[in-house]
Structure formats: structure tokens, C-alpha cells
Write an enzyme that holds these catalytic residues in place. Structure first.
Site, PDB file in Angstrom:
ATOM      1  N   VAL A 222       0.866  -1.172   0.000  1.00 46.83           N
ATOM      2  CA  VAL A 222       0.000   0.000   0.000  1.00 46.83           C
ATOM      3  C   VAL A 222       0.905   1.224   0.000  1.00 46.83           C
ATOM      4  CG1 VAL A 222      -1.970  -1.102   1.126  1.00 46.83           C
ATOM      5  CG2 VAL A 222      -0.191  -0.023   2.532  1.00 46.83           C
ATOM      6  N   ASP A 223       0.302   2.360  -0.224  1.00 39.94           N
ATOM      7  CA  ASP A 223       1.017   3.623  -0.394  1.00 39.94           C
ATOM      8  C   ASP A 223       2.071   3.849   0.684  1.00 39.94           C
ATOM      9  OD1 ASP A 223       1.791   6.186  -0.929  1.00 39.94           O
ATOM     10  OD2 ASP A 223      -0.161   7.094  -0.625  1.00 39.94           O
TER      11      ASP A 223
END
Length: 384
Positions: A222-223
Site C-alpha cells: 500500500v502507499d
């Protein structure tokens, strides 16, 4: 014979130390680009183009390339995409993109990179969910060489590159690094996947699963902005401790750092955290707090670290007070807390930094190779 070997080794080390001392004015140059903020990276876009224009103006070379004047580049989210584009190399080892070409391509294809998903259009709009397939398609095109059709990997970069994400499998940050990729194919990843991983913002994209080129290392990403929205500290730490690639760096006094923020999305009011009608923070506000908090904390730490050589660390951030970020007065973090408004604008600070970059490059033992012409730099600048 043994005495001769020992003597030679001693004199070699003394010579290296003497040469390092003589070249103490040669700074290792770090470029860092924040994630978060707007998907077009307004602050980074304006700053990178202005910096490259200044380098060309001051060197008298209309084809000078920005990345030739940095020793390492790092970025998170859309900033990571920009960083990877600046470092991606063609078959001759030259940068594929100038700063302007990279910024223009992201702007031109922004609607494809951040396209609303088609699985129930109204529901996707309400939830803010975006299409991973559309982003995948664009990134694959960007990081595929036109001449030989190869998908570029971390090893195919003309400068050391760092791009962070957060790995759900290990519940820890994962930093994609050219240095690690050079050591083992188990840490070499395709650049489009690296960019996809660092851009997988929770709530907007599904977590992105990827593996190294040999399939031995996997990651569910994820980011990276959740833990490393401002990756400057990671880059500084990497340079100081990576003696193989940066043997002359002993501390921050040997560094020249440009850190580009993400800026407020729509103006000064957007910088304040919005509360719900019941006085609680909304989930989106909590994410904003995390992203801004990470960036500001890193900036504060580096402000303290560079307090004795303040001009060696330049942070460019927008406050939404002007339409043009370059016309805003710069803001500097004070040691041990607080900020102060500078008399210089962000544009003037970048111009001063460009002068220092060029001076540092001219003191290097070898000047950067002559860059390619812009027409040959960006095969995708026409938006294909």
C-alpha cells in the site's frame, strides 16, 4: 614482499583520505519528492521544471538534464513516479525523461493514471475507488523502452533510486532500492510495479501484490506515504550508511539536499483539519493528519540536523497563499520547533540551489556526461 603489500595498503588508504579531504567541498546531492497532496504534484512539478531551466541557463547547455546534477533520487506516491521517470535510463544509459517531459506526461495522462473504477460507477465515485488496471496500463507503457521493448527494472536507472511502500505481509515499510537490486535479482523489481506499489493509496486502490524479477521476494503493497510521505530522511540515512556507493559521506555536512513538498490541494483553508458535525475527526482527516504529520516531522528532524549548515538543506513547500508556488515566500523550519517566513520566494531559493548544484558538480572528479537532446529524451511525451 609482505612488508611491501602492507606499505602499499597504508599509503593507498592515506591517499584516499587525503583526496577526500581535498574534495570536501564536493557535496553528495540528494533530491527527494513527497507523496500525497494533489495527483499532479503541483509543488514538485513547478520546482523541477524551474530547477532544470535554471541549470540549462547557468551552464549554457540547452540540453542539460536535471538528474545529472544529483547523486540519488527518492520519491513517494506520485513523487515516486516522478523520481522513477527521472532516473529511468535508455539503452545507452542516458535518462529517458527530462524534468519537463516527465511532468508533462503525468499531467497529460493524469485522467488515465487516476481513473474512476468501472465496477459500479456511482459506488466507485462515492467511495473514491480508482482503477488499478488503468494505472497499470499507463505505467507499463512509460517504463518500457521503445527501442528494444524491455520492461525497465530498478537496475535500469542512471542514478541510485529509492521508492518506499508499506508491506502488508510483514507490517513494515519496504524500500525499493537500486543498491539492493544491484546486489541480488531477488531485490530487483520492474519499475512500473515499483511505482504502482508506492501509489496504492488505501481507499483509492486495492493493495498491490508484486514480486521481484526472479520471483523470490514478494510484497503486498500500500502507499508508502502512510509511513514515509516525506522520504528525505530515508535518503539521507541511506547515503550516510552506504559506504560502497558514497564512500566520502561521513555526515550531513557532506550533503546537499533538496526536498520538495506536496502542498495543499486547493488553498490555505485545506491545510486545516476538518471535523465532522459531532466534533470528531473523519477517517479522511485522520489520513491527512498522518500524511502531513510524517512530512512535517521529517522536515523538523532534518532542520535540526542541518542547523549548522542551513543552506545545505532546502525544503520547498506551498502554503496556498499564491496561485504560483514559485512566487510564494519560502518557509524554513527552525531548530527545535517553529517556522519562519523568509524574504526569498521559492523560485529564488531554487535558483540559489541551482547555482550550488552546478558549483558542486564542477568540483567533482568527473563531470556528468553530455545529456541527450530533449526530442530523444521522452518517447512518450506526445501522450501515447
Amino acid at each position: 614482499m609482505e612488508l611491501s603489500k602492507v606499505t602499499l595498503e597504508i599509503f593507498t588508504k592515506l591517499e584516499h583520505k587525503w583526496l577526500s579531504h581535498c574534495d570536501s567541498s564536493r557535496k553528495t546531492r540528494v533530491l527527494s519528492i513527497d507523496g500525497g497532496g494533489t495527483t499532479t504534484c503541483i509543488v514538485a512539478a513547478a520546482s523541477l521544471i524551474h530547477l532544470e531551466d535554471q541549470i540549462r541557463l547557468r551552464t549554457g547547455d540547452p540540453h542539460a538534464n536535471l538528474v545529472d546534477f544529483f547523486d540519488i533520487v527518492t520519491g513517494t506516491g506520485t513523487g515516486g513516479v516522478l523520481a522513477a521517470m527521472l532516473c529511468a535510463a535508455d539503452s545507452s544509459g542516458r535518462p529517458l525523461f527530462t524534468a519537463r517531459a516527465a511532468v508533462d506526461l503525468i499531467a497529460e495522462r493524469n485522467s488515465e493514471l487516476f481513473k474512476v473504477g468501472i465496477g459500479g460507477l456511482l459506488r466507485c465515485r462515492r467511495r473514491g475507488r480508482l482503477s488499478g488496471k488503468s494505472m497499470d496500463k499507463v505505467l507499463k507503457e512509460v517504463f518500457t523502452r521503445q527501442d528494444d521493448g524491455r520492461s525497465l527494472t530498478l537496475k535500469d536507472t542512471c542514478r541510485p533510486l529509492l521508492v518506499p511502500c508499506f508491506d502488508l505481509k510483514t507490517s513494515a515499510p519496504f524500500v525499493f532500492s537500486r543498491a539492493d537490486a544491484s546486489e541480488s535479482p531477488s531485490f530487483d523489481f520492474e519499475l512500473w510495479k515499483v511505482c504502482r506499489a508506492t501509489s496504492a493509496t488505501p481507499g483509492r486502490f486495492k493493495p498491490f501484490a508484486l514480486s521481484s524479477v526472479d520471483g523470490k521476494t514478494t510484497c503486498t503493497a500500500v502507499d508508502g506515504g502512510l509511513v514515509m510521505n516525506n522520504p528525505t530522511a530515508a535518503a539521507v540515512t541511506h547515503v550516510i550508511h552506504n559506504k560502497r556507493d558514497f564512500p566520502s559521506v561521513n555526515g550531513v555536512e557532506d550533503l546537499l539536499v533538496l526536498s520538495l513538498g506536496n502542498g495543499p490541494p486547493t488553498g490555505p483553508a485545506s491545510r486545516s483539519i476538518k471535523l465532522r458535525h459531532d466534533g470528531e475527526c473523519s477517517p479522511s482527516s485522520v489520513v491527512d493528519i498522518v500524511l502531513d504529520g510524517v512530512s512535517e516531522t521529517v522536515d523538523q528532524m532534518l532542520g535540526n540536523a542541518f542547523c549548522w549548515n542551513r543552506t545545505d538543506y532546502v525544503r520547498i513547500q506551498a502554503n496556498g497563499m499564491e496561485e504560483d508556488v514559485l512566487k510564494e515566500r519560502g518557509v524554513e523550519t527552525l531548530p527545535f520547533g517553529g517556522k519562519r517566513l523568509l524574504s526569498e520566494t521559492n523560485g529564488q531559493r531554487i535558483e540559489s540551489f541551482a547555482q550550488r548544484l552546478i558549483a558542486s558538480s564542477s568540483r567533482s572528479s568527473s563531470l556528468p556526461p553530455s545529456p541527450c537532446k530533449e526530442a530523444a529524451v521522452s518517447p512518450l511525451a506526445d501522450g501515447r
